[in-house]
Write a protein that holds these residues in place. Structure first.
Motif, short mmCIF file in Angstrom:
data_model
loop_
_atom_site.label_atom_id
_atom_site.label_comp_id
_atom_site.label_asym_id
_atom_site.label_seq_id
_atom_site.Cartn_x
_atom_site.Cartn_y
_atom_site.Cartn_z
N SER A 1 96.21 82.98 111.80
CA SER A 1 97.19 84.17 112.36
C SER A 1 97.01 85.18 112.11
CB SER A 1 98.03 83.59 110.68
OG SER A 1 98.03 82.53 110.59
N ALA A 2 97.87 85.79 113.61
CA ALA A 2 97.33 87.08 113.70
C ALA A 2 98.30 87.93 112.42
CB ALA A 2 97.48 87.45 115.23
N ALA A 3 97.26 89.11 111.98
CA ALA A 3 97.64 90.35 111.61
C ALA A 3 99.15 90.59 111.06
CB ALA A 3 96.71 90.67 110.55
N ASN A 4 100.16 91.33 110.30
CA ASN A 4 101.67 92.20 110.87
C ASN A 4 101.96 90.93 112.09
OD1 ASN A 4 100.14 94.05 109.57
ND2 ASN A 4 99.05 94.68 111.38
N ASP A 5 101.92 90.24 111.30
CA ASP A 5 103.11 88.94 112.65
C ASP A 5 104.63 89.54 112.76
OD1 ASP A 5 102.96 85.37 113.41
OD2 ASP A 5 103.83 87.41 114.64
N GLU A 6 104.77 90.00 113.39
CA GLU A 6 106.01 90.91 113.85
C GLU A 6 107.41 89.76 114.09
OE1 GLU A 6 104.33 92.91 117.14
OE2 GLU A 6 103.42 92.17 115.15
N PHE A 7 106.46 88.61 114.91
CA PHE A 7 106.97 87.76 115.67
C PHE A 7 108.35 86.67 114.19
CE2 PHE A 7 104.29 89.37 118.28
CZ PHE A 7 105.54 90.25 119.54
N GLN A 8 107.57 86.13 113.66
CA GLN A 8 107.52 85.29 112.33
C GLN A 8 109.50 84.89 112.59
OE1 GLN A 8 105.49 83.17 111.64
NE2 GLN A 8 103.93 84.23 113.12
N SER A 9 109.44 86.03 112.56
CA SER A 9 111.30 86.21 112.15
C SER A 9 112.21 85.94 113.59
CB SER A 9 112.09 87.45 111.74
OG SER A 9 111.80 88.53 112.37
N VAL A 10 111.50 85.26 114.50
CA VAL A 10 112.42 85.28 115.55
C VAL A 10 112.63 83.67 115.74
CG1 VAL A 10 111.87 84.75 118.15
CG2 VAL A 10 111.11 87.14 116.81
N SER A 11 111.74 82.90 115.23
CA SER A 11 111.86 80.74 114.69
C SER A 11 111.15 81.08 113.90
CB SER A 11 110.41 80.73 115.69
OG SER A 11 110.75 79.56 115.60
N GLN B 1 98.01 97.28 119.42
CA GLN B 1 97.94 96.52 118.81
C GLN B 1 96.97 95.68 118.01
OE1 GLN B 1 101.40 94.59 120.50
NE2 GLN B 1 103.18 95.44 119.37
N ASP B 2 96.20 95.84 119.41
CA ASP B 2 94.58 95.03 119.27
C ASP B 2 93.51 95.57 117.82
OD1 ASP B 2 96.41 92.76 120.85
OD2 ASP B 2 95.33 93.77 122.61
N ASN B 3 93.87 96.76 117.84
CA ASN B 3 93.33 97.29 116.94
C ASN B 3 93.33 97.08 115.57
OD1 ASN B 3 90.18 99.21 116.42
ND2 ASN B 3 92.54 100.76 116.22
N GLU B 4 92.95 95.42 115.05
CA GLU B 4 92.83 95.09 114.29
C GLU B 4 91.87 93.64 114.26
OE1 GLU B 4 94.30 92.41 112.65
OE2 GLU B 4 93.98 93.33 110.49
N PRO B 5 91.08 93.59 112.76
CA PRO B 5 89.98 92.65 113.19
C PRO B 5 90.64 91.17 113.34
CG PRO B 5 89.54 94.28 111.17
CD PRO B 5 90.61 94.13 111.62
N ALA B 6 91.41 90.90 112.17
CA ALA B 6 92.17 89.43 112.78
C ALA B 6 93.47 89.33 114.11
CB ALA B 6 93.14 89.58 111.91
N ARG B 7 93.75 90.02 114.51
CA ARG B 7 94.44 89.99 116.16
C ARG B 7 93.32 89.69 116.75
NH1 ARG B 7 99.40 90.88 117.65
NH2 ARG B 7 99.45 91.47 120.15
N LEU B 8 91.93 90.43 116.99
CA LEU B 8 91.07 90.59 117.93
C LEU B 8 90.04 89.35 117.65
CD1 LEU B 8 89.01 91.55 119.98
CD2 LEU B 8 87.60 92.23 117.45
N MET B 9 89.82 88.06 116.56
CA MET B 9 89.60 87.59 116.65
C MET B 9 90.19 86.26 116.87
SD MET B 9 86.74 87.89 114.87
CE MET B 9 86.04 85.79 115.65
N THR B 10 91.12 86.28 117.15
CA THR B 10 92.71 84.86 117.46
C THR B 10 92.50 85.04 118.89
OG1 THR B 10 93.94 85.55 115.66
CG2 THR B 10 94.89 84.76 117.66
N LEU B 11 92.12 86.30 119.49
CA LEU B 11 91.93 86.20 121.07
C LEU B 11 90.43 85.54 121.53
CD1 LEU B 11 93.60 90.11 121.54
CD2 LEU B 11 94.49 88.61 122.58
N LEU B 12 89.51 86.39 120.68
CA LEU B 12 88.46 85.96 120.86
C LEU B 12 88.18 83.90 120.71
CD1 LEU B 12 86.08 88.60 119.19
CD2 LEU B 12 86.56 87.92 121.69
#
Length: 899
Positions: A8-18, A100-111
């Motif tokens: 999961s990506a941190a600060n997932d602002e997209f959760q409410s979309v679906s 937005q990618d300046n966050e560890p969990a989001r970086l780990m998702t991309l990697l």
């Protein structure tokens, strides 16, 4: 800190979309679309050397770091190199960071997405196996899939400028440290990496490419604007100015290229065009706060600036912590000056643009800068900023108290500007200033004005100043090219009872230069040793540079290019290690003569790059060496076949010398000789002859210019070339003999090489290939010792036919291959020994007609000889070539380069 879990990506602002979507699933799908290589650039300049360098740096398990301010084409260059490589698109993982990618969990998702061996499937969750991002990254990198070097994959992390989170920085450092063998890593940023890399560098797997590599070279800039040049939208002068102003900054050059299509009839200077101004404002300045922007504009008021100098200029509206060193690290287009500690200069384009809008208090800051330089004993800089502050009293005070120090500082330009600001009558009343300005005008080639100031000295002062006056007169005579007279007056100066150390030093340098011009190299070296010793005793580093320059000139006269280069580079390194210094004549002269060495050795790319820098220095210091810089530019253009550009540079040199009020006797012979050489290269023999005729008065005086001591010999050689071009071989041979006997045979090495080549050419025209071959081989052997290829380039047109026939028999070696490349020859070398008995000139004529397929009778008719004589020649040709038939003779002759 939340541990890395379930992708999961941190600060997932997209959760409410679906709401029906599994947590993080939508963001993962969106992020997966970002891990892909962008499409190949559709246009742009091809840069094979840069592409090859990037590809080489991306070896298995290696890291490439592209670091440069915005607009240097970092991503573009990397994309071009990757698309031209043999890697499949699946093996290239490109991630462009955003804030937005300046966050560890989001970086780990991309990697995790990038390092998944099966992109069509999600990576298994790592939550059950690890409790930290670091361990998760280790597991991703430890997969067997990435341990094989033949994977040849690349992961690109673009726009790292936005990274600041401490954990993200730690993960990037870990990524470099644990990079597997099957993967290479490319990092792209405007700023230096926020962690150490020396261990990887020592292991040979980390490469940094900065702005100095990414920027366009002068040649690439011309290629970039080739269409505009062909359509006459730009001239070569305009393109050269663009390069000097931008220093190869790619984005402004590309934006200006687009503007040309719109502006066409009324083009603006590059710094005033809308798109370039928008780029500088929105891409370079927009990231700074208003106090930082003001601080940058204050820095731009200085030519060069240090943290310490900046500290005495800032006001309350500036960000005092935004020092030059901090600005450079923040990705602002400014560079440290080599050997100057924490001194920096802005990119010239950015510098000009920042200065276009003046700030309040500029005059006060210029005065403060002048006083700062005074306190640090940098009088040339102090005088410069006193003049800019429009404070005449301060400028006169500096000049009066430190006139001799200013002269030693070799800042001719500032002293000439001061003269225009001096109060009426001050120069006439001050004997000291008159003498200083006599030197200033002499250094600048204004010998008439220098003599006028000397002649106006009061009689009662002449006796006490006789040694200094004679030293100056000797300097003027040497500058005008009068060798014997300069030596005589120099000896009188040294014989004076009272002559300052500085006066003795300059006089010994004059003697050394004159003795070198006379071919007395041992005596010249002794005089230069004396000058160097005096400079060291006086602690005068500027004069020490001039002593090194003079020594290198002696070695150049002897043809010892390698030793000269070593001396020049040592001198420049010594100057670079001085932490407090201003631009001096001595330093620019060292650079100019290094360019001369590089040109003699055919290293034109190196010469071209250095010539931009030293030409700028010479112009800033008002140094007459600028004439040599422009002459070298003409020579480079001519050897590259760009004759129109060569004539443009001759015109620019002529205008500059007139504007500087340099005596015509200094520059006219140089420029007329260059014109004659260019006319010869274009096949216009009559114009070349007219140019040489205009130089006859100068040739009759026997003057040897200080800047180009081999000028008299080169003028004699031009006469030989003109006579050969007109077919007057007898007269050319006579001129060659007279040159050999001239001045007792003391001939500079460069002239000697030209002589040998012209003698081989004359032998070829008189007696054929066999007679010329031995002379040419000797010349090649001699030139190969120092890789002295410039005479071959100068005579390329005249020598082309002979070289084509004789090339296979030249001595083997790197130099011979370079000569072949110069003449466009790739003839296979012949292993057989040369002919025991050479082919005669008459036999050569018969052989050439045989090769054309003529029968014996047709040959007899064409040469007006009997059939019996033709058959006799044919038999002798076969015997000398050791063959039995016409066909074999033709084949063998071609192998030997006789045809």
């Amino acid at each position: 800190m939340k541990p890395f879990e379930d992708g999961s990506a941190a600060n997932d602002e997209f959760q409410s979309v679906s709401p029906g979507t599994h947590r993080g699933e939508l963001v993962r799908d969106l992020l997966r679309q970002r891990v892909r290589i962008p499409s190949a650039p559709s246009d742009g300049l091809k840069r094979p050397p840069l592409t090859a360098r990037i590809q080489e740096a991306l070896g298995a398990g290696s890291v490439l770091y592209l670091e440069a301010p915005c607009g240097y084409g970092k991503s573009h260059a990397l994309l071009s190199a990757l698309h031209e490589s043999e890697r499949s698109p699946e093996m290239i993982k490109w991630i462009s960071f955003s804030t937005q990618d300046n966050e560890p969990a989001r970086l780990m998702t991309l990697l995790g997405i990038a390092l998944n061996p099966q992109p069509s499937h999600d990576t298994p969750t790592l939550a059950h196996a690890t409790a930290s991002h670091s361990e998760a990254l280790s597991l991703l990198l430890a997969q067997d899939y990435w341990q094989r070097p033949d994977r040849n994959a690349v992961m690109v992390l673009d726009n790292l400028t936005s990274v600041s989170h401490p954990v993200v920085i730690e993960l990037l450092e870990q990524l470099i440290a644990e990079l597997p063998k099957g993967l290479s890593l490319a990092l792209v940023s405007r700023k230096p990496l926020p962690f150490e890399t020396h261990k990887s560098e020592l292991e040979g797997r980390f490469t940094r490419l900065g702005a100095e590599v990414l920027e366009l070279s002068r040649q690439e800039t011309f290629e970039f604007y080739s269409a505009a040049l062909a359509s006459s939208q730009l001239t070569t002068v305009a393109i050269d100015h663009l390069y000097s102003l931008t220093e190869g900054w790619i984005t402004p050059l590309a934006l200006y290229q687009r503007e040309l299509a719109v502006l066409a009839e009324s083009r603006l200077p590059i710094q005033e065009t809308v798109s370039v101004e928008r780029f500088l404002r929105d891409s370079v300045l927009s990231r700074l706060t208003p106090p930082q922007q003001r601080a940058l504009r204050v820095m731009a008021e200085m030519d060069i600036v240090s943290d310490d100098l900046y500290g005495c200029l800032v006001d309350s509206s500036c960000d005092t912590s935004f020092r030059p060193s901090i600005a450079a690290e923040a990705g602002i287009p400014m560079r440290p000056l080599p050997g100057r500690g924490r001194w920096f200069r802005l990119n010239p384009l950015f510098h000009e643009w920042l200065r276009s809008s003046a700030l309040d208090g500029a005059l006060d800051r210029a005065l403060a800068a002048s006083r700062w330089f005074c306190q640090h004993h940098q009088l040339p800089e102090a005088l410069r900023y006193a003049l800019l502050s429009e404070n005449a009293e301060e400028a006169v005070r500096i000049a009066s108290e430190g006139s001799e120090a200013l002269l030693i500082g070799q800042d001719t330009a500032s002293l000439l500007r001061l003269r225009r600001s001096l109060p009426p009558g001050l120069l006439e009343r001050s004997v000291r200033l008159r003498l200083v300005y006599s030197w200033v005008h002499a250094i600048g080639g204004q010998f008439t004005q220098a003599r006028a100031l000397l002649e106006g000295l009061p009689d009662d002062e002449r006796e006490s100043l006789s040694g200094r006056i004679n030293a100056l007169k000797a300097f003027i005579l040497r500058g005008e090219g009068y060798v014997d007279e300069a030596l005589e007056v120099a000896d009188q100066a040294l014989a004076a009872e009272v002559l300052s150390t500085q006066g003795q030093l300059v006089t010994q340098m004059v003697r050394s230069s004159a003795l070198c011009a006379a071919g007395r190299f041992a005596d010249a070296r002794d005089a230069n040793r004396a000058a160097a010793r005096l400079a060291r005793e006086a602690g005068d580093s500027g004069s020490e540079l001039l002593a090194v320059y003079t020594h290198a000139r002696i070695e150049l006269g002897k043809g010892a290019l390698k030793h000269a280069e070593q001396l020049l580079r040592t001198g420049l390194d010594t100057a670079m290690n001085e932490t407090s210094r201003s631009t001096r004549v001595g330093e620019s002269r060292l650079q100019l003569n290094l360019v001369l060495v590089l040109w003699h050795q055919g290293r034109e790319a190196e010469a071209d790059r250095l010539l931009v820098t030293c030409g700028r220095h010479a112009e800033q210091a008002r140094d007459l060496g600028l004439l040599l810089a422009m002459a070298l530019r003409v020579l480079i253009c001519r050897t590259q076949g760009r004759l129109e550009d060569a004539f443009v540079w001759i015109g620019r040199a002529e205008r500059t010398m007139h504007a500087w009020q340099v005596d015509e006797s200094v520059f006219v012979p140089v420029l007329e000789a260059l014109k004659a050489s260019c006319w010869l290269a274009s096949g216009n023999v009559d114009s070349a002859a007219h140019a040489l005729a205009r130089l006859q008065p100068y040739r009759e005086t026997g003057c040897v210019p200080e800047l180009i001591p081999m000028m008299p010999g080169l003028l004699d050689l031009l006469q030989v070339r003109i006579e050969l071009a007109r077919g007057d071989d007898i007269k050319a041979a006579d001129t060659l003999r007279r040159i050999r006997l001239k001045d007792g045979g003391a001939i500079p090495f460069a002239v000697e090489m030209h002589l040998r080549l012209l003698e081989s050419l004359l032998a070829y025209r008189e007696r054929g290939v066999a007679a010329a071959q031995k002379l040419l081989a000797q010349a090649v052997y001699l030139a190969a010792q120092e890789h002295f290829i410039s005479p071959f380039a100068e005579l390329r047109i005249e020598m082309s036919e002979l070289m084509e026939k004789a090339y296979p028999h030249l001595p083997e070696g790197e130099f011979t291959r370079s000569v072949g490349q110069l003449f466009g020859l790739s003839v296979a070398k012949v292993n057989a020994a040369p002919l025991a008995e050479p082919i005669s000139e008459r036999e050569q004529g018969v052989l050439e007609l045989i090769a054309r397929g003529l029968s014996n009778q047709e040959i007899a008719d064409q040469l007006h000889i009997s059939l019996h004589t033709v058959k006799t020649h044919a038999r002798r040709i076969n015997a000398k070539l050791e063959v039995k038939s016409r066909t074999q003779a033709i084949v063998r002759a071609r192998e030997l380069g006789l045809l």
